[in-house]
Design a protein around this motif. Structure first.
Motif, short mmCIF file in Angstrom:
data_model
loop_
_atom_site.label_atom_id
_atom_site.label_comp_id
_atom_site.label_asym_id
_atom_site.label_seq_id
_atom_site.Cartn_x
_atom_site.Cartn_y
_atom_site.Cartn_z
N SER A 157 158.79 -47.43 4.77
CA SER A 157 157.43 -47.78 4.37
C SER A 157 156.60 -48.39 5.50
O SER A 157 155.37 -48.28 5.50
CB SER A 157 157.45 -48.73 3.18
N PHE A 158 157.24 -49.00 6.49
CA PHE A 158 156.50 -49.61 7.59
C PHE A 158 155.63 -48.58 8.31
O PHE A 158 154.50 -48.87 8.71
CB PHE A 158 157.47 -50.26 8.57
N SER A 159 156.14 -47.36 8.47
CA SER A 159 155.40 -46.33 9.20
C SER A 159 154.10 -45.93 8.50
O SER A 159 153.18 -45.44 9.14
CB SER A 159 156.27 -45.11 9.47
N ILE A 162 159.97 -40.24 16.57
CA ILE A 162 160.05 -41.69 16.36
C ILE A 162 160.95 -41.93 15.15
O ILE A 162 160.66 -41.46 14.05
CB ILE A 162 158.65 -42.30 16.11
N LEU A 163 162.04 -42.64 15.39
CA LEU A 163 162.93 -43.04 14.31
C LEU A 163 162.65 -44.51 14.05
O LEU A 163 162.88 -45.35 14.90
CB LEU A 163 164.40 -42.84 14.71
N MET A 178 169.57 -44.60 8.21
CA MET A 178 169.15 -44.13 9.53
C MET A 178 170.35 -43.66 10.35
O MET A 178 170.27 -42.65 11.05
CB MET A 178 168.40 -45.23 10.28
N LEU A 179 171.47 -44.34 10.27
CA LEU A 179 172.66 -43.90 11.00
C LEU A 179 173.11 -42.54 10.50
O LEU A 179 173.53 -41.68 11.29
CB LEU A 179 173.78 -44.93 10.87
N HIS A 219 159.76 -39.57 5.13
CA HIS A 219 160.38 -40.82 4.70
C HIS A 219 161.89 -40.67 4.75
O HIS A 219 162.44 -39.62 4.39
CB HIS A 219 159.93 -41.19 3.29
N ILE A 220 162.57 -41.71 5.20
CA ILE A 220 164.03 -41.61 5.37
C ILE A 220 164.74 -41.33 4.05
O ILE A 220 165.82 -40.73 4.05
CB ILE A 220 164.62 -42.87 6.04
#
Length: 133
Positions: free
Chosen positions: A74-76, A112-113, A123-124, A94-95
């Motif tokens: 959500s930050f992005s 950009i990750l 993310m991993l 979105h991840i």
């Protein structure tokens, strides 16, 4: 504004110009309860926070012709308008809805990750789609 300052760190790593935080023409754009307050269920007890924007940001820098893809949380959402103002093309995944088939698709100059600590495991897992031994 924190999202823009964080994004400026990415721009600097890419060798792109930025402004010092105090040089941006900032104005209040609304209020929010805040993402972390919502996650912690504190929205009922914390006062709303002001949100800010940089009017005319799209005129501050020359547009870069590269294509950017963001895989983030959500930050992005908060920095996407600034990213879109700086590059010819960009999109965000979105991840939580990431499709591994994206790793096979061409068409991106910068990836950009972006994630926070509560999404580290996701993310991993996503990173493993981009690594081939």
């Amino acid at each position: 504004m924190g999202a823009l300052i964080g994004l400026d760190g990415i721009f600097e790593a890419l060798g792109m110009p930025t402004l010092a935080p105090e040089e941006y023409p900032v104005e209040v754009s609304g209020t929010t309860t805040g993402d972390m307050a919502n996650v912690a269920a504190l929205y009922a007890v914390l006062p709303p926070e002001e949100t800010y924007q940089v009017p005319g940001y799209d005129t501050l820098f020359e547009k870069d012709d590269r294509i950017v893809r963001v895989i983030g949380d959500s930050f992005s959402e908060y920095y996407m308008p600034y990213l879109e103002a700086r590059f010819q093309g960009c999109w965000r995944e979105h991840i939580d809805t990431f499709d591994p088939a994206i790793a096979e698709q061409p068409g991106c100059d910068i990836l950009i990750l972006e994630f926070n600590e509560r999404s580290l495991d996701t993310m991993l897992s996503i990173l493993s789609n981009f690594y081939t031994p």
